[in-house]
Design an enzyme around this catalytic site. Sequence first.
Site, PDB file in Angstrom:
ATOM      1  N   HIS B 155      26.337   1.330  26.140  1.00 20.51           N
ATOM      2  CA  HIS B 155      26.592   2.719  26.379  1.00 20.51           C
ATOM      3  C   HIS B 155      25.274   3.659  26.267  1.00 20.51           C
ATOM      4  O   HIS B 155      25.336   4.477  26.114  1.00 20.51           O
ATOM      5  CB  HIS B 155      27.844   3.344  25.884  1.00 20.51           C
ATOM      6  CG  HIS B 155      29.069   2.892  26.042  1.00 20.51           C
ATOM      7  ND1 HIS B 155      30.030   3.353  27.054  1.00 20.51           N
ATOM      8  CD2 HIS B 155      29.601   1.814  25.221  1.00 20.51           C
ATOM      9  CE1 HIS B 155      31.144   2.263  26.706  1.00 20.51           C
ATOM     10  NE2 HIS B 155      30.645   1.512  25.681  1.00 20.51           N
ATOM     11  N   SER B 276      -0.555  10.845  38.822  1.00 22.99           N
ATOM     12  CA  SER B 276       0.164  11.803  39.598  1.00 22.99           C
ATOM     13  C   SER B 276      -1.087  12.477  40.403  1.00 22.99           C
ATOM     14  O   SER B 276      -2.152  12.741  39.775  1.00 22.99           O
ATOM     15  CB  SER B 276       0.685  12.693  38.754  1.00 22.99           C
ATOM     16  OG  SER B 276       0.748  14.117  39.149  1.00 22.99           O
ATOM     17  N   LYS B 282      -0.276  11.891  33.664  1.00 21.15           N
ATOM     18  CA  LYS B 282       0.861  11.208  34.000  1.00 21.15           C
ATOM     19  C   LYS B 282       0.320   9.791  34.110  1.00 21.15           C
ATOM     20  O   LYS B 282      -0.491   9.261  34.602  1.00 21.15           O
ATOM     21  CB  LYS B 282       1.569  11.424  35.365  1.00 21.15           C
ATOM     22  CG  LYS B 282       2.172  12.776  35.186  1.00 21.15           C
ATOM     23  CD  LYS B 282       3.333  12.762  33.992  1.00 21.15           C
ATOM     24  CE  LYS B 282       4.478  11.924  34.263  1.00 21.15           C
ATOM     25  NZ  LYS B 282       5.325  12.363  35.801  1.00 21.15           N
ATOM     26  N   GLU B 289      10.260   1.586  39.321  1.00 21.39           N
ATOM     27  CA  GLU B 289      11.259   2.344  40.037  1.00 21.39           C
ATOM     28  C   GLU B 289      11.353   1.904  41.462  1.00 21.39           C
ATOM     29  O   GLU B 289      12.484   2.067  41.899  1.00 21.39           O
ATOM     30  CB  GLU B 289      10.541   3.786  40.061  1.00 21.39           C
ATOM     31  CG  GLU B 289      10.529   4.685  38.793  1.00 21.39           C
ATOM     32  CD  GLU B 289       9.774   5.902  38.772  1.00 21.39           C
ATOM     33  OE1 GLU B 289      10.306   6.844  38.841  1.00 21.39           O
ATOM     34  OE2 GLU B 289       8.538   5.767  38.974  1.00 21.39           O
TER      35      GLU B 289
END
Lengths: 457, 457, 457, 457
Positions: B155, B276, B282, B289
Amino acid sequence: MSLWGGRFQGTSDADAWKLNASIDIDQRLAKQDVTGSIVWSQQLHKIGILNNSEYQDIHDGLIQILNEFEQLTFQIHPSDEDIHSAVERRLYEIIGKTAGKLHTGRSRNDQVSTDFRLWLLEAIPTLIHAIRQFQTQLVERAEQDIDVVMPSYTHLQRAQPVLLSHWWLSFFWPLERDIQRLTFTFKECGIMPLGSGAAAGTSFAVDRHELADQLGFIGISQNSMDAVSDRDFAAQFLFDSALCGIHLSKLAEQVVLFSTTEFGFFALDDAFATGSSLMPQKKNPDVFELTRGKAGNLLGLLTGLMSTLKGLPSTYDKDLQEDKQAVFQAYDILMAVLPVLSKAIPSLRIFPEKLRAAIDPSVFATDLADLLVKAGIPFREAHALVGKAVKISLESGRGIHQLTSAEWEKLIPGLEIDFSKVFSPEVSIATRCVVGGTAPQVVVEQISTARRCLQTH
Amino acid sequence: MSLWGGRFQGTSDADAWKLNASIDIDQRLAKQDVTGSIVWSQQLHKIGILNNSEYQDIHDGLIQILNEFEQLTFQIHPSDEDIHSAVERRLYEIIGKTAGKLHTGRSRNDQVSTDFRLWLLEAIPTLIHAIRQFQTQLVERAEQDIDVVMPSYTHLQRAQPVLLSHWWLSFFWPLERDIQRLTFTFKECGIMPLGSGAAAGTSFAVDRHELADQLGFIGISQNSMDAVSDRDFAAQFLFDSALCGIHLSKLAEQVVLFSTTEFGFFALDDAFATGSSLMPQKKNPDVFELTRGKAGNLLGLLTGLMSTLKGLPSTYDKDLQEDKQAVFQAYDILMAVLPVLSKAIPSLRIFPEKLRAAIDPSVFATDLADLLVKAGIPFREAHALVGKAVKISLESGRGIHQLTSAEWEKLIPGLEIDFSKVFSPEVSIATRCVVGGTAPQVVVEQISTARRCLQTH
Amino acid sequence: MSLWGGRFQGTSDADAWKLNASIDIDQRLAKQDVTGSIVWSQQLHKIGILNNSEYQDIHDGLIQILNEFEQLTFQIHPSDEDIHSAVERRLYEIIGKTAGKLHTGRSRNDQVSTDFRLWLLEAIPTLIHAIRQFQTQLVERAEQDIDVVMPSYTHLQRAQPVLLSHWWLSFFWPLERDIQRLTFTFKECGIMPLGSGAAAGTSFAVDRHELADQLGFIGISQNSMDAVSDRDFAAQFLFDSALCGIHLSKLAEQVVLFSTTEFGFFALDDAFATGSSLMPQKKNPDVFELTRGKAGNLLGLLTGLMSTLKGLPSTYDKDLQEDKQAVFQAYDILMAVLPVLSKAIPSLRIFPEKLRAAIDPSVFATDLADLLVKAGIPFREAHALVGKAVKISLESGRGIHQLTSAEWEKLIPGLEIDFSKVFSPEVSIATRCVVGGTAPQVVVEQISTARRCLQTH
Amino acid sequence: MSLWGGRFQGTSDADAWKLNASIDIDQRLAKQDVTGSIVWSQQLHKIGILNNSEYQDIHDGLIQILNEFEQLTFQIHPSDEDIHSAVERRLYEIIGKTAGKLHTGRSRNDQVSTDFRLWLLEAIPTLIHAIRQFQTQLVERAEQDIDVVMPSYTHLQRAQPVLLSHWWLSFFWPLERDIQRLTFTFKECGIMPLGSGAAAGTSFAVDRHELADQLGFIGISQNSMDAVSDRDFAAQFLFDSALCGIHLSKLAEQVVLFSTTEFGFFALDDAFATGSSLMPQKKNPDVFELTRGKAGNLLGLLTGLMSTLKGLPSTYDKDLQEDKQAVFQAYDILMAVLPVLSKAIPSLRIFPEKLRAAIDPSVFATDLADLLVKAGIPFREAHALVGKAVKISLESGRGIHQLTSAEWEKLIPGLEIDFSKVFSPEVSIATRCVVGGTAPQVVVEQISTARRCLQTH
């Protein structure tokens, strides 16, 4: 040229770069990207980030790039990560380091969503137009075939007589709903995310309302974190497309059926039929089968994007890059199918006598029951009595119209009804005269209503 | 050139032709199509449909076409409906009218399924190889990181200490199941439909078993009507791909999490990270992803094809043409993702001290309960007692390891247990020594088992 | 009691009957079915099919049945095929053979769609209300947490400082769009199919507009053949539900993350957390995981119905019976999840200091670049310079705020900028003051806008 | 009773509890859960956690619970979170605090997956048996209808003559593949996760191989972290079910078509047909339409679970709880449909003369072309010539068999072929005598092969 890299050591892995790059897909947004940049640079000029000559350079450079895209002379470089990078790279080539000022206050996160929405603001009206064209053909067929009668079917069993016009129009209204859905989605696309920056909003005092007006948006987003991740509009477009595909699949299924030798209601024009490489006699309805099959694809595109969206954390995640291919594919499918249907449907040859012949006497069973009802028998009993009459006719190998008065008298003692006028398609059809029914005068009204719809876009 | 048309009047509508044509997609089957034709012509020769010189002409012509495809000199014509038509058209150009004998006894219905299955018989081993490459990297990481301890999570809450090696291997086994599934699908692809004709079988006495042997099939289909419409193998491949995508999405999700500043367990190598356009600091895990996002696409491809198949009548319907694009896309997605992961995972930098630091004392709660069990307390009571101890520690702002003997005595009067040795990751890990557990010696065995799997393909 | 059977020999096969019967599912439409029948009987009375006493009997009988349903005393019989049959059977028991007049001019085809739409006309406002309740909690959290700062994340990497309020509101707007979608779907449900009969329209001169008014519909369908097969409204509802589920899954994913020990931003209230049967220390966010997981189910329900609809022929086919279970399940899922979230979110404990601490200095990199831009450096150069500064800081193990003036001077010779004020969350946040940004004053405006939305339903 | 709570303050929110609880669904695993516990307690006894009398108490208590479930006397309490909690609660009631020892070394994470797999190990053979029953009916129909001829169809257009037996068998083989898939899935279900604990493995020295043997598993899982989250077996079962549903939908589509008045090939037995509430003459194929429609549902269940799995982090997340409802629903759908089909298909009345009459002369076009090929004309030319003959026949309103010798002579000068024998279904069918073709002797062989398959399970 990469728009980032200052903090990085070495170069990207070539395969990783390829996986990451989206230029193959998003170059389709070129016009929207440049247009967005032109308007953005006006704001930068207005707030003093660009002086007059910088603004002029950027503006002229962007106009040149727009022309290059329109004339298909723009060269994509292997190192262009995406359309935004390609445009900025080219702008550098044309105007030098002033190009580096264009991206001020903007992120690709708000930029790509802006481009994508702008693209849909053009694409949706084009798609609606293609649907309208097809609806027009349906209405024209309805006008043309107003005298043709046929059985309606439920569960693919003959049900009750209807006008062929009514049947044609039954495919008009689902498309009308599709247009309402697309119009709703259009409004959703009309919300401008530009000015949301990467996630937190921009720190340059651009006028977002003015930007929206200039780009043709209806309104602006209210929350920058939501704005950069919102793909509801793309999911909606895919849903609209998939449902439209399903509607077309219903018509396709019917045309495939009605063009079988067994039904024999329709014949495809040779220009819209296909042959077999093996069987010389074959004339196949490939165009309609593909229409039906592609409804599955459209559903897959919807499912795919929604599954991609599920469970993502806030703001922009790279997963969202998968949105555009799905939308482009859905659009392309419908824009390939609709124009073909718009020509294939008018070219269909119909066989009125076969359609009429399919109205066998059993199809009037409801009319018989209704007649009994009008004589005072409760409908449920009337239904059972006619059911028994059907059974007698089946068992004796006759049509229900061939039952004798004696047989009817035995079924319904004492009732004196003249059934002889029931077995007429025209009579039966004329009785269904409430709005939405198949009686000629209401179908004519329906055609008028449909014509009015056609004028709303 | 069209393979049909004798019975047709006029030409096809240009848009309908374009909708109907599949050459853009199925040209990827060129090699399989030509190979199938070569073998087919041998049978035609054997049964006397082709004489020696005709056979030789066809054979040589097909070999030339194969070379043209390999050297990318083959020119697709706008009038080529599909790959089969393109090949036959070219064969006519090369050898003249003898080319017209090649299609004897064959239909595109059995031909395209044969080509498609042949393609998968090559593609699946290639995909399995790419998975094996990636599994190898996982095993190597497991070997390399054998001394690193971390908390497991359920979890997403810290659960119990494990070896990082165990965690790496937890991604190995799902891929092992993927390979088993693909191997099963490979067998399904290995059933040859050729000789099924359009639907009824062929009337030329070809030897289907010999054809199958020559083409590398495992067996032959038993019913021609089923054979021309069976796309189970394609659906299976899409299911296998989608499930593999889901497995990779789990790893991707974890790497994204473990690379956050908050977890801080991993750092991506710069070669596999992305920046970025707006935020200079970044360093984003785009590659992971995209891996996660593409799992959605893969699911969409599966759903799309299965929805297309639903409700079709027997034998070949043109809807089936939609099968190939989905399979090609799924294959391309996995073949783009897997090689990148195979390089990105070894390049990940890990931070053993942070992983160890995440094993906070509460993670030993099960070990405490187990200790009480071994002292004779029923587990459910032990669980409740340790739960209370956790509560005391939370309320007093201390770790559970900081509870005093007096506090324990109050909780469990009379029990004399030395808890001090419990709070060691190594001790805890060592206790989980059943097969499949995280104790070092069983993880070492697990690595051996995994290594053996790697050698099976 | 079956509503048909006159023409049939023998009885139905028991298993076939069970497969065919829908009473287990559609009894949920009891109230709508009886209400529809009451209004229908008024029309039958008006056009003379029912005399005064027949009408009174039917009316009273139906009212009694309605009461029986409300008081849960209505007994479903094993022989009730569906809710329509059950109601008519019971009406026979109460008033005798006059009951047989009720179904005059009506088919279950138009009746079931009418019932189903009526059900949604009640369900959608209830669902919107539940969403509104939850949105209210989000706005209240936004008001309450207006002083809390946190980093925003893109790609799950720290991006730029924002207000926690802004983050809460980022979940408000997707739900606002859900409500707009549901409102659109509500209108679609508001089109009455009653009077379409089986497919061709009814032959009894009922006033469909009056029927619609009495039942609370907005308009009436225009084509009977379309009306009995149209399930667009059900697909739309499932789409709306699935997209709403995806929005909730995003929040759920975030709460799961922010409640990890590693993030440590949130703590669940014990009343909304769950323990482990094995690990005494565990406190799990099951409620949020289920919210996320059920988004998958909702997508499955959408896909299932749309796939069922694909390729069906015109008018009513029994496949359509599958529509209701999907819609009921989707509704039940959202109505189970939303009220829990409406309580769980306000009960979340937040840790402002941890949220603030997560704003590490690198998060101000964009602010640094923006400062350079304001000093005249093109943004792209500014981005690269700050990128280099980040790199220096990483390599030297310091924060970017610890770079010395000398180091900055070396990077950007001659520039005199005071960077000291940049490293403040409040300063950074205040700069993002365009509409939709995170600056406090615009967030306050955003709250007002959100509050206004809450009052629209 | 909750299996946790020591560390929690207060009680769960009632709505949250209800959302979280799974007892409504997972009580279906009661038998598997108790059986698993019996075997688990033996291991606890063997390793000394339970003494003789404790073991005996637990064993007897569990046997009693098993009986209560079998006799439907087991009472579920509102406070039972899931089946595991319900069983442990009841065990407490029966034997007191010794019950608290049962859960030693076990987690619900490994327990529920064990239960679920055990359930499928029973369910899959039951489902295979139901498929086998249906396949048997298909083979028997094939045997019975061996003398019936019909046209095959491609694109729903008449193609070539086949035996009806061949057509029946075309539905046998897809089901055979379904059984192979289910058998593969059965093996996947046969891997036991028990002993994996919550995620890290168990610290009690149970013998997992012995446990597996006693429970009827084939093997054991190799990695505890994978084992508690692996739901591949459930996804596979849903895929198998959805593909089986698609196969049945194909048959259903065909029966619906062949039972139309227009085709007129089949008549449903009244016991498997359904009437209309409005139209007394209707006899509808609802059973087959539901079979077709439910294929959509099955696909939705697959999509739903796979979407739920996508993007989850490692080990157990509560999202996984959604797995069981989907699997149970899929199983129930197939177990409702298959037995009905197994009775409905044998009861179908067929009309051999109508099937034969549908073989119109154009269906022999391939035979004509083949005849030309055998006379030395290249197939492609032969195809074109026969295509022209078809065109002449269409234009002159005759059948192709009515073309005169003069017309043929004009088409193919100098060729002397006797076409008169071509126009016989029996002759045409006899020519397709390769394996898998429709010639009687190979269909008889096909029946034998099918019969052999039926004996393998």
